[in-house]
Design an enzyme around this catalytic site. Structure first.
Site, PDB file in Angstrom:
ATOM      1  N   HIS A 152      -2.412   9.998 -14.476  1.00 46.49           N
ATOM      2  CA  HIS A 152      -2.711  11.154 -13.633  1.00 46.49           C
ATOM      3  C   HIS A 152      -1.459  12.002 -13.444  1.00 46.49           C
ATOM      4  CE1 HIS A 152      -6.125   8.461 -12.295  1.00 46.49           C
ATOM      5  NE2 HIS A 152      -6.733   9.579 -12.702  1.00 46.49           N
ATOM      6  N   CYS A 245      21.038 -21.693   9.919  1.00 45.72           N
ATOM      7  CA  CYS A 245      21.655 -20.528   9.304  1.00 45.72           C
ATOM      8  C   CYS A 245      23.176 -20.669   9.353  1.00 45.72           C
ATOM      9  CB  CYS A 245      21.200 -19.267  10.035  1.00 45.72           C
ATOM     10  SG  CYS A 245      21.926 -17.732   9.400  1.00 45.72           S
ATOM     11  N   CYS A 305      -9.340 -22.306  59.401  1.00 47.74           N
ATOM     12  CA  CYS A 305     -10.646 -22.946  59.225  1.00 47.74           C
ATOM     13  C   CYS A 305     -10.643 -23.833  57.994  1.00 47.74           C
ATOM     14  CB  CYS A 305     -11.724 -21.875  59.105  1.00 47.74           C
ATOM     15  SG  CYS A 305     -13.393 -22.545  58.882  1.00 47.74           S
ATOM     16  N   CYS A 317     -15.143 -28.252  51.760  1.00 53.45           N
ATOM     17  CA  CYS A 317     -14.344 -28.687  52.890  1.00 53.45           C
ATOM     18  C   CYS A 317     -12.905 -28.937  52.445  1.00 53.45           C
ATOM     19  CB  CYS A 317     -14.944 -29.958  53.492  1.00 53.45           C
ATOM     20  SG  CYS A 317     -13.928 -30.684  54.799  1.00 53.45           S
TER      21      CYS A 317
END
Length: 534
Positions: A152, A245, A305, A317
């Protein structure tokens, strides 16, 4: 590799080393001990390890050219064509050769988007005077257009714009043709020439992308994960390994995180996330919350409570943890009597507690050995000071490498032991292998594994204790005894580490046949240090 130590008792080891049939005294004992140490070092150095190379900025081009040359020689290709092939096959020369042998050159080229024009095609295209570009529909001179290997041809201006867009998008390693439904890869020489005429800096960026594709697209090469980045890359033959390394950073090559063997990469990823999310709050949760009897999530009480409600909507509870109704009067809670003992409610509550305590156990073991590892790292400087003192004394014993060898063995084995606890947490928890192992089988294998963990832990603590002794003040006779004990313990610990890995690889992971669950093999001499690429 033959084991220097067979796991027998220390007394047996001492007898073997100090066996003096000739009765010639201490001098012979010393020589025998030196011989045993030499055999130990030879045995330790015989580990089979993957080839591991450091690729620096200066040697990256040479590393890439070595692979390119092999393909160029086999297929009689130019360098840029060979690079196109290797980028497609992720720089796996063996795969390129295999595809070529099994499917032929045409299929090999087609799959990689490679088109190679013959000299006849090149001469026929050069004979044209003018060309009509099918992108901008302008008629241009032939020398102002470029034909790619796929055949092309478009004007240079359109090609250049196409290439600039792709490079800026980060797609420069494989820039395909502009033609409709053409997937051929454009010639890098043409790309470089056209882009450099417009933007030399962008052309350099293109060349850098091509060069770094040897690392970015190659599963056998990775950047060192050091922070700040040292600029090095590491090349290995086996993906499942741990490497060091040249900058000193040790890491797992497979997942680029810190070295974590014998814990597999998926397990380590889950563990680090879990520790990050839970370890800092697990103690607070234990003290300040209770588990919901319905969904088992931890619930905090924020009022006086004792009737609390979970986010899932379940009331219960606070005093006993049992589920209740929503109606709450001055003297009772619907469907609940706190003074009555109920076995089934206890079992539900215990389930949540068990999960929490199980994690706490493995996390505490992991953290305990990790903390010991950090403290023992400071032992190295103290040992060096003791060695200097010992060398200054007039002793028959001149070589003190057994001290540094013992420390290195302690450091390596302690890290292995600490990482064995995340492995055990997921191996026997039913989270990853619930289907693969029945409960009875899991229990048997867990007992086997924990026995080996316990033996290894005991000997590691013994080695740590001996190395911390003030032996720089010992007499020569006491020093020889400590030397022999450190060597014996080092050999026993090495042997136990091998057995632990064999248990993991052969008894635990092999029957599961999970491709994603692999561990780096055990190496007596520790993480392999990457050598310089010539």
């Amino acid at each position: 590799m033959e084991d220097c130590f067979d796991g027998s008792s220390d007394d047996d080891y001492y007898d073997r080393v100090y066996d003096d049939d000739d009765g010639e005294g201490e001098g012979e004992d010393f020589d025998g001990l030196q011989e045993a140490e030499d055999e130990t070092e030879i045995s330790m150095s015989c580990d089979k390890a993957p080839s591991c190379k450091v690729i620096r900025k200066e040697t990256l081009l040479a590393a890439q050219k070595e692979e390119l040359q092999r393909v160029m020689d086999l297929l009689s290709l130019k360098e840029h064509h060979a690079r196109t092939l290797l980028i497609h096959y992720r720089w796996n020369v063996y795969e390129v050769f295999t595809v070529f042998a099994e499917r032929g050159k045409e299929w090999l080229y087609s799959a990689a988007g490679l088109s190679v024009r013959s000299s006849k095609d090149i001469n026929s295209s050069a004979a044209l005077n003018t060309v009509t570009c099918e992108i901008c529909f302008e008629e241009v001179c032939a020398n102002e257009s470029t034909i790619m290997d796929c055949g092309h041809c478009f004007c240079n201006n359109c090609w250049t714009e196409h290439f600039i867009v792709k490079i800026n998008e980060g797609q420069s390693r494989r820039i395909s043709c502009m033609a409709h439904k053409c997937y051929a890869i454009c010639d890098e020489e043409n790309i470089r020439n056209l882009v450099s005429a417009r933007d030399p800096y962008l052309a350099e960026k293109f060349d850098r992308f091509l060069l770094e594709s040897y690392i970015e697209d190659n599963p056998r090469v990775k950047w060192c994960p050091s922070i700040p980045h040292c600029g090095n890359a590491i090349s290995v033959d086996d993906e499942y390994c741990e490497v060091e390394c040249a900058c000193g950073v040790q890491f797992c090559f497979s997942c680029s995180s810190e070295a974590h063997s014998p814990c597999s990469c998926p397990m380590w990823k889950l563990w680090t996330k879990k520790c990050h999310d839970e370890s800092e709050t697990v103690n607070w949760i234990t003290v300040n919350t209770k588990s919901c009897p319905r969904c088992y999530k931890p619930v905090e009480k924020n009022g006086g409570c004792n009737l609390v409600s979970c986010i899932c909507g379940q009331p219960f509870c606070w005093l006993c943890g049992s589920a209740t109704g929503l109606n709450h009067t001055w003297d009772s809670i619907e469907g609940h009597s706190c003074g009555r003992f109920k076995e089934d409610e206890v079992e539900k509550t215990e389930r949540a507690k068990k999960l929490l305590w199980r994690y706490s156990h493995y996390h505490n073991q992991f953290k305990g050995h990790t903390d010991s590892l950090k403290l023992e790292a400071k032992l190295k400087d103290k040992l060096q000071e003791k060695i200097i003192i010992l060398e200054a004394r007039d002793l028959k014993l001149r070589d003190f490498s057994w001290l540094t060898n013992g420390f290195n063995r302690l450091f390596r084995s302690r890290r292995i032991l600490s990482h064995s606890y995340p492995f055990a947490y997921y191996m026997f928890g039913g989270e990853l292998f619930k289907i693969e192992m029945i409960e009875k089988e899991r229990e048997i294998k867990q007992n086997l594994f924990e026995d080996q963990q316990q033996q290894l832990g005991f000997n590691i603590e013994q080695l740590s204790m001996v190395l911390e002794e003030p032996f720089d003040d010992y007499s020569e006779e006491e020093l020889l005894a400590r030397r022999m004990k450190i060597m014996a313990l080092s050999g026993v610990v090495d042997n136990l580490c091998k057995r632990l890995y064999e248990c993991i690889e052969n008894d635990l992971l092999a029957p599961l046949q999970h491709e994603t669950i692999n561990i780096a093999p055990y190496r007596s001499m520790g993480v392999e240090k990457a050598s310089e690429l010539a």
